[in-house]
Write a protein that holds these residues in place. Sequence first.
Motif, PDB file in Angstrom:
ATOM      1  N   VAL A  25       8.765   2.174  -8.445  1.00 54.35           N
ATOM      2  CA  VAL A  25       7.629   1.243  -8.639  1.00 54.35           C
ATOM      3  C   VAL A  25       6.831   1.067 -10.024  1.00 54.35           C
ATOM      4  N   GLU A  26       6.645   2.187 -10.615  1.00 53.35           N
ATOM      5  CA  GLU A  26       6.058   2.554 -11.879  1.00 53.35           C
ATOM      6  C   GLU A  26       6.704   1.156 -12.861  1.00 53.35           C
ATOM      7  N   ILE A  84       0.932  -0.967  -0.092  1.00 56.79           N
ATOM      8  CA  ILE A  84       0.151   0.029  -0.153  1.00 56.79           C
ATOM      9  C   ILE A  84       0.984   1.440   0.040  1.00 56.79           C
ATOM     10  N   GLU A  85       2.024   1.257   1.069  1.00 61.80           N
ATOM     11  CA  GLU A  85       3.056   2.324   0.674  1.00 61.80           C
ATOM     12  C   GLU A  85       3.285   2.565  -0.404  1.00 61.80           C
ATOM     13  N   LEU A  86       3.873   1.469  -1.282  1.00 59.05           N
ATOM     14  CA  LEU A  86       4.545   1.639  -2.566  1.00 59.05           C
ATOM     15  C   LEU A  86       3.693   2.303  -3.480  1.00 59.05           C
ATOM     16  N   LEU A  87       2.293   1.785  -3.435  1.00 62.96           N
ATOM     17  CA  LEU A  87       1.307   2.279  -4.503  1.00 62.96           C
ATOM     18  C   LEU A  87       0.770   3.597  -4.195  1.00 62.96           C
ATOM     19  N   THR A  88       0.873   3.949  -2.958  1.00 62.36           N
ATOM     20  CA  THR A  88       0.458   5.483  -2.553  1.00 62.36           C
ATOM     21  C   THR A  88       1.448   6.489  -2.394  1.00 62.36           C
ATOM     22  N   LEU A  89       2.540   6.257  -1.746  1.00 62.99           N
ATOM     23  CA  LEU A  89       3.339   7.465  -1.578  1.00 62.99           C
ATOM     24  C   LEU A  89       4.089   7.788  -2.863  1.00 62.99           C
ATOM     25  N   PRO A  90       4.002   9.248  -3.161  1.00 61.85           N
ATOM     26  CA  PRO A  90       4.651   9.700  -4.266  1.00 61.85           C
ATOM     27  C   PRO A  90       6.060   9.241  -4.525  1.00 61.85           C
ATOM     28  N   GLU A  91       6.798   9.188  -3.209  1.00 66.05           N
ATOM     29  CA  GLU A  91       8.323   8.953  -3.402  1.00 66.05           C
ATOM     30  C   GLU A  91       8.668   7.559  -3.898  1.00 66.05           C
ATOM     31  N   HIS A  92       7.678   6.731  -3.921  1.00 70.97           N
ATOM     32  CA  HIS A  92       7.989   5.420  -4.598  1.00 70.97           C
ATOM     33  C   HIS A  92       7.653   5.287  -5.909  1.00 70.97           C
TER      34      HIS A  92
END
Lengths: 401, 401
Positions: free
Chosen positions: A93-94, A81-89
């Motif tokens: 991740v993309e 959830i962090e990876l897919l919500t926090l802009p810094e990731h």
Amino acid sequence: MTWVDGAAGSPYGVQNLPYGAFRHDGREPRLGVRVGDFVLDLDGAEAAELVLAGGALRRPVLNDFLALGRPQWTAVRRRIIELLTLPEHRAAVEPLLIPLAEVELTLPFAVGDYVDFYSSEHHASNVGQIFRPGQPMLLPNWRHLPIGYHGRAGTVVVSGTPVVRPCGQRPTSDGPVYGPSARLDIEAEVGFVVGVPTELGDRVPIEKFADHVFGVVLVNDWSARDIQAWEYQPLGPFLGKSFATSVSAWVVPLDALAHARVSAPPQDPPVLDYLRDEPHHGLDLRLEVEWNGGVVSRPPFSTMYWTPAQQLAHLTVNGASLRSGDLFASGTVSGPERDQTGSFLELSWGGREPVTLADGSARTFLEDGDTVTIRATAPGPDGTTIGLGEVTGTILPARHG
Amino acid sequence: MTWVDGAAGSPYGVQNLPYGAFRHDGREPRLGVRVGDFVLDLDGAEAAELVLAGGALRRPVLNDFLALGRPQWTAVRRRIIELLTLPEHRAAVEPLLIPLAEVELTLPFAVGDYVDFYSSEHHASNVGQIFRPGQPMLLPNWRHLPIGYHGRAGTVVVSGTPVVRPCGQRPTSDGPVYGPSARLDIEAEVGFVVGVPTELGDRVPIEKFADHVFGVVLVNDWSARDIQAWEYQPLGPFLGKSFATSVSAWVVPLDALAHARVSAPPQDPPVLDYLRDEPHHGLDLRLEVEWNGGVVSRPPFSTMYWTPAQQLAHLTVNGASLRSGDLFASGTVSGPERDQTGSFLELSWGGREPVTLADGSARTFLEDGDTVTIRATAPGPDGTTIGLGEVTGTILPARHG
């Protein structure tokens, strides 16, 4: 709120995050999580140390991850959830998001044992009326224990796998004849995927359910009613069921279904202590059965008499051990109305009342070329919806007529 | 003639050579072949290039070797016979022989699906008379197809594993009660181990039996009759069987049983084409059931109505696929006489006629601490005997009274 294109507000937003396995670019199957219309490549994510699960996410099937247990499942879910919500990731991740349209989904877990229950009172009553008219609708044991049996684990296949019409013996007034099944049917079910194993002699009491069960799949327990009717006494269904059982490609974690908990129907007579669950919770999963493109039934899982926690407590009360990847299915989900039944046996009332499909054609049982797709949704947090994906299959003609 | 001490003339001479898996010296399980009272370490033999199977003998279970198929099975068998008979190999091979007394035998193969048949006419008739007195002994389908069902693969255990008395529901005149089974029983059976897998939609016709089946184990299908009687309608046995199924540690290859082939009993009415086997061959396996040290029954496998080739043809006629390591068992082996029955349900005629054991004590069903050992032999070449090892288990008290 996820930064993934189109995912927010969809049934596959970060409130859901079901796990599956997929092929892409000709490589061997690897694990992924669905978000919107993308698959997050978990093999790549663990290789890049974006998420850590001791290597369990770098396998072709979920079994090692399933064995880790609830604290780890929850930690990995939170991290995703962090990876897919926090802009810094986003930058990291993309590149690991693959469009769903580019992948081939494979069986998400190696099935240990497959148990099929018979836990809808409406279904069991309907079958009783169809097969044993004039007798009590339910057998004497039905309200005392969740009736179940073992199915064939080796023929559990992923959604999309074609189903060859089975051959076998069916009864006629001149004795049994051999040939393709003439009463090929579906059973719309919900399956529960076991994560944490147990030792022989142990059992899983009601309150430990969530320690052992990871998540949920949709199941189509294809059934050849003519073969089954002739063979099933006294040892139960065998070839009438063993040719194929389809499961959805996405395993929805129990964590995503916290808002789908509802009171299950009251049980009378009271159950024995080992089956007592208070609160007596079911799940508000809303199934939809589509036959050749048109919805013919909407079975409500919330009407099931026996709950998954009761099923697992019963399955293990004799000391039978569990393995990671064991699958137990609810049995056909049927509500009280005809257009809520989960089998065509019920929908056509034993084949006596044909069903009209969206294209105007009439059906009792499945014809070659027919496609059945079972879908489901559940309520998620904050008014969102949880999608349970789909389980679909098309009937191919018999090979050995 | 083998140079191995004491092996020549024994039921485990080079005419037999069953495969198993074992622990020794604290190492992980590895594969071996029994010769006399020794285990030939196949991991060591393949590592030393004394026998070659593409690495399949260097695994903890037989499954990869099982998948290789008959030409490879035969080649490896021939090579092992050379190693154990030609004096020139003695120096290299002797260090790989480990006394049987020093090893712990482990489950020889990972069980895929476990199917249990019901193929003894005497057993099915006895059960019919005990449970349905006054009605026809056999149900109408029994002579038309080999009745079977799927059991729990995850609770198949190797000989010697203790069996915890299962708990569950049993019926009383006041309704079901929970507690330890009071009618714990055995079923003496013969199991067949599948080697070469098939694809979904394929089938194994009668004449291809030996291409797919590797060998034979002894099976004790422990059964809680009270649990079973209450639960089994309409979907068959479930918790009454799923707590444990024991198999012998040695898989005897079909190659060792060539001299045990005998005509199976005639079948009337004639079977459907897909079940027709000519010659209609069974196996002359002579079982012995020992209860607390004394033999109480000698079930003759040669009396089985349905043959293993018919069982496999039936199991796959609907297109169900096979995996290496699938196990199908014959069902309880019972001959025509009371002292040839393969269950205590029959031996004590439903618990109404107690059996006197060698120590003078009386029994109907199993008591805590009882030990049951099933052994078998078969005729080998040149007047030799083939030993099928044994499957043994001791009953431990229930854990959750």
